[in-house]
Motif scaffolding. Structure first.
Motif, short mmCIF file in Angstrom:
data_model
loop_
_atom_site.label_atom_id
_atom_site.label_comp_id
_atom_site.label_asym_id
_atom_site.label_seq_id
_atom_site.Cartn_x
_atom_site.Cartn_y
_atom_site.Cartn_z
N ILE A 335 0.82 -1.22 0.00
CA ILE A 335 0.00 0.00 0.00
C ILE A 335 0.86 1.27 0.00
O ILE A 335 0.64 2.17 -0.82
CB ILE A 335 -1.00 -0.01 1.17
CG1 ILE A 335 -2.01 -1.17 0.99
CG2 ILE A 335 -1.75 1.32 1.25
CD1 ILE A 335 -2.98 -1.34 2.13
N PRO A 336 1.87 1.39 0.89
CA PRO A 336 2.76 2.57 0.80
C PRO A 336 3.47 2.66 -0.54
O PRO A 336 3.68 3.76 -1.06
CB PRO A 336 3.76 2.34 1.95
CG PRO A 336 3.06 1.45 2.91
CD PRO A 336 2.20 0.55 2.06
N ALA A 337 3.82 1.51 -1.11
CA ALA A 337 4.48 1.51 -2.43
C ALA A 337 3.54 2.05 -3.50
O ALA A 337 3.96 2.77 -4.42
CB ALA A 337 4.94 0.10 -2.79
N LEU A 338 2.25 1.71 -3.39
CA LEU A 338 1.27 2.23 -4.34
C LEU A 338 1.11 3.74 -4.20
O LEU A 338 0.97 4.45 -5.19
CB LEU A 338 -0.08 1.53 -4.13
CG LEU A 338 -0.20 0.09 -4.65
CD1 LEU A 338 -1.48 -0.55 -4.13
CD2 LEU A 338 -0.18 0.06 -6.17
N ILE A 339 1.13 4.23 -2.95
CA ILE A 339 1.00 5.67 -2.73
C ILE A 339 2.22 6.40 -3.31
O ILE A 339 2.10 7.48 -3.92
CB ILE A 339 0.82 5.97 -1.23
CG1 ILE A 339 -0.53 5.42 -0.75
CG2 ILE A 339 0.93 7.46 -0.96
CD1 ILE A 339 -0.77 5.57 0.73
N THR A 376 -2.48 4.91 6.60
CA THR A 376 -1.97 5.61 5.41
C THR A 376 -2.78 6.88 5.18
O THR A 376 -3.82 7.10 5.81
CB THR A 376 -2.08 4.72 4.14
OG1 THR A 376 -3.46 4.62 3.75
CG2 THR A 376 -1.52 3.33 4.39
N GLN A 377 -2.29 7.67 4.26
CA GLN A 377 -3.00 8.90 3.87
C GLN A 377 -3.76 8.71 2.55
O GLN A 377 -4.07 9.67 1.86
CB GLN A 377 -1.99 10.04 3.73
CG GLN A 377 -1.47 10.58 5.05
CD GLN A 377 -2.60 11.12 5.93
OE1 GLN A 377 -3.41 11.93 5.48
NE2 GLN A 377 -2.65 10.66 7.17
N ALA A 378 -4.04 7.44 2.24
CA ALA A 378 -4.76 7.15 1.00
C ALA A 378 -6.09 7.89 0.89
O ALA A 378 -6.41 8.44 -0.17
CB ALA A 378 -4.97 5.65 0.84
N PRO A 379 -6.90 7.95 1.97
CA PRO A 379 -8.17 8.70 1.85
C PRO A 379 -7.96 10.17 1.48
O PRO A 379 -8.75 10.74 0.73
CB PRO A 379 -8.79 8.55 3.25
CG PRO A 379 -8.21 7.29 3.80
CD PRO A 379 -6.81 7.25 3.27
N ALA A 380 -6.89 10.77 2.00
CA ALA A 380 -6.62 12.18 1.66
C ALA A 380 -6.32 12.32 0.18
O ALA A 380 -6.78 13.28 -0.48
CB ALA A 380 -5.45 12.69 2.50
N TYR A 381 -5.55 11.38 -0.38
CA TYR A 381 -5.26 11.41 -1.82
C TYR A 381 -6.55 11.24 -2.62
O TYR A 381 -6.75 11.90 -3.65
CB TYR A 381 -4.28 10.31 -2.19
CG TYR A 381 -2.85 10.61 -1.82
CD1 TYR A 381 -2.04 11.40 -2.64
CD2 TYR A 381 -2.28 10.11 -0.65
CE1 TYR A 381 -0.73 11.68 -2.30
CE2 TYR A 381 -0.96 10.38 -0.30
CZ TYR A 381 -0.19 11.17 -1.13
OH TYR A 381 1.11 11.45 -0.80
N LEU A 382 -7.42 10.37 -2.13
CA LEU A 382 -8.68 10.12 -2.83
C LEU A 382 -9.56 11.36 -2.81
O LEU A 382 -10.24 11.66 -3.80
CB LEU A 382 -9.40 8.93 -2.19
CG LEU A 382 -8.71 7.57 -2.34
CD1 LEU A 382 -9.44 6.51 -1.52
CD2 LEU A 382 -8.64 7.15 -3.80
N ILE A 383 -9.55 12.07 -1.69
CA ILE A 383 -10.35 13.31 -1.61
C ILE A 383 -9.83 14.33 -2.62
O ILE A 383 -10.60 15.03 -3.28
CB ILE A 383 -10.30 13.87 -0.17
CG1 ILE A 383 -11.15 12.98 0.76
CG2 ILE A 383 -10.81 15.31 -0.14
CD1 ILE A 383 -11.09 13.39 2.22
N ASP A 384 -8.50 14.41 -2.75
CA ASP A 384 -7.92 15.33 -3.74
C ASP A 384 -8.31 14.96 -5.16
O ASP A 384 -8.43 15.82 -6.03
CB ASP A 384 -6.39 15.33 -3.63
CG ASP A 384 -5.90 16.02 -2.35
OD1 ASP A 384 -6.68 16.81 -1.79
OD2 ASP A 384 -4.76 15.76 -1.94
#
Length: 535
Positions: A335-339, A376-384
């Motif tokens: 997951i971090p690698a995907l981010i 992770t901060q994945a939700p924040a990226y998704l919001i952007d």
């Protein structure tokens, strides 16, 4: 009376023969003069194309060979080709296919090949019933190559792919493939097969008998990337043909990680990624062939060509549908690698869409959902990315955020706030920036108090849309969900679409559909004699 008629008819045929001889000499002279392009341009201005097409109605084969040869020479220029498209050139040429005169047939096919580069003229060829005629010519070794090139061009149009299933074309080309043995396959033949395999019915015919087995055997033995591309196209179609691939999952997985040609590995990965089969044990495949380290290593930006990295992301999205696989991947640090990859490839819509789709798959599973939301901060990226200019990215983001909001209250509020703020950004800007004075009574209540009352507009649930029994009075959802309800879309608990309901792709939450890739596959069109442009 009969004698007079026969005498007149004989005289007419004599005059016709002389006329055709004169035409032949005159056209030979013009053909030689047209070697100078300036002279040819003058001929074009004198409407030479229309005159030649009219001459196609003649019966003299020698004259027709000359006329068609002249048209073939003219057809390489766009202006002349456009002139031919305006009149019934293709319809008249179709009457000459097939014919006993081999030279006439050959030059006619060559002219049709030149014209087949035009999408509109390809449509006319199909309407003129040339498809079965050209298919028959595949059995003629002298004309096979040209006929196949024309058929290849026709197969580029999605609307016409399905028509090949109603001819004996596919059995013929499959026989040609297998007859090649270990020799190199002609580029025209394999390219034609790749196009045909993009249609579901064609793919099923290719798999009949031992078709798929023979294709897999040849592709794996010779490491042929084009043959594997054809197999990959076949694997895209749901139904009986896809289930046949279960027997070859191990063979395909074994190619990954070996020092094979990159193009071949890309096609193997793409084929595996298409195998969204419920009975397939992806966890066993990942463990037995030790694929997790390979997938993680190839997520690093610059670790390989972008095409290979993209296929790795798509592969992760496919295996993430399995709960145990998703957990295995999350524990490996993917997951971090995907981010990190998302940051590096944020300008590439294809990468962004497929990475977001992996997050979409992973939020379905409790274990990976907690990792994505809490670690992770994945939700924040998704919001952007909620308001990205790409519609497919917006769709996947919305579906993923809806699930996150359903399971996490804090992120749910942030997502709700962002959605509401976006849909009302202009109004909010006016409220926040405009001076509220007594000259604007609509900004105040009946008692003279401002509506905002020095508070945040988002804290005013009475300004939200409301519907008794449907939307909570505390304003727990954003206005777009009210629109969704009016449109008939179902809402889950707390006003968010439930992960167990139908998602934005028309699939159930258990087996969501993967976003279409730039690989080139498009849904098949209905069988009809019309025209459409294609890839």
């Amino acid at each position: 009376m009969k004698k007079e008629y026969e005498k007149a008819l004989k005289k007419y045929h004599g005059l016709l023969t002389k006329q055709e001889q004169l035409l032949r000499v005159a056209l030979y002279l013009l053909l030689n003069l047209s070697e100078d392009t300036r002279t040819e341009l003058k001929m074009r201005n004198k409407n030479i194309v229309h005159l030649l097409v009219k001459t196609l109605d003649r019966d003299s084969e020698e004259l027709l060979v000359l006329v068609v040869s002249f048209l073939k020479k003219l057809s390489i220029f766009l202006e002349n080709k456009n002139d031919m498209a305006e009149i019934d050139t293709v319809e008249k040429l179709a009457k000459l296919v097939p014919c006993e005169h081999e030279d006439l047939l050959n030059v006619t096919l060559r002219l049709l090949l030149n014209l087949s580069f035009d999408t509109g003229l390809r449509s006319k060829m199909v309407q003129a019933d040339l498809l079965p005629k050209l298919t028959t010519l595949l059995g003629d070794e002298a004309q096979r190559q040209i006929a196949m090139c024309i058929l290849y061009h026709i197969s580029m149009d999605d609307r016409f792919k399905s028509m090949f299933a109603y001819t004996d074309c596919i059995p013929q080309v499959m026989k040609m493939l297998f007859d090649c043995g270990e020799e190199r396959i002609d580029a025209e033949l394999i390219s034609f097969c790749i196009n045909l395999a993009a249609n579901k019915r064609n793919a099923q015919i290719m798999c009949e008998g031992n078709g798929l087995k023979m294709l897999m055997k040849r592709a794996l033995k010779l490491k042929d990337p084009l043959m594997m591309k054809m197999i990959r196209n076949i694997s895209q179609h749901d139904g009986p043909s896809k289930n046949l691939f279960i027997d070859y999952v191990g063979d395909l997985a074994a190619q990954i990680g070996l020092k094979e040609e990159e193009e071949f590995v890309i096609e193997c990965l793409g084929t595996l990624s298409n195998l969204t089969i419920p009975d397939l044990d992806w966890e066993l495949v990942l463990k037995e062939y030790n694929l997790v380290p390979y997938l993680k290593d190839h997520l690093k930006p610059g670790s390989a060509e972008d095409d290979l990295i993209l296929e790795v992301v798509i592969m992760i999205g496919t295996v993430s549908m399995d709960d145990s696989c998703a957990v295995m991947l999350a524990k490996s640090g993917i997951i971090p690698a995907l981010i990190e990859l998302l940051n590096a490839q944020q300008e590439d819509d294809e990468f962004v869409c497929q990475i977001v789709y992996v997050f979409y798959q992973m939020v379905f599973h409790q274990a990976t959902r907690d990792v994505i939301i809490k670690e992770t901060q994945a939700p924040a990226y998704l919001i952007d990315l909620m308001h990205d200019k790409n519609a497919e990215i917006r769709k996947v983001c919305d579906n993923t955020l809806d699930i996150i909001a359903e399971y996490d209250v804090e992120w749910g509020k942030k997502i709700q706030s962002e959605k509401f703020r976006w849909h009302n950004s202009q109004w909010l800007e006016m409220v926040e920036n405009r001076q509220m004075d007594e000259a604007e009574p609509y900004m105040y209540g009946d008692d003279g108090e401002p509506f905002l009352q020095n508070g945040d507009i988002l804290e005013r649930p009475d300004l939200f849309y409301s519907a008794d029994g449907i939307i909570p009075a505390d304003g727990a959802i954003s206005p777009e969900f009210y629109t969704d309800y009016q449109n008939g879309d179902l809402l889950g608990p707390q006003g968010f679409p439930s992960s167990s309901l139908t998602d934005g792709y028309g699939q159930t939450g258990v087996t969501p559909a993967r976003p279409a890739t730039a690989y080139g596959f498009r849904p098949d069109e209905q069988f009809y004699y019309g025209y459409t442009a294609s890839r």
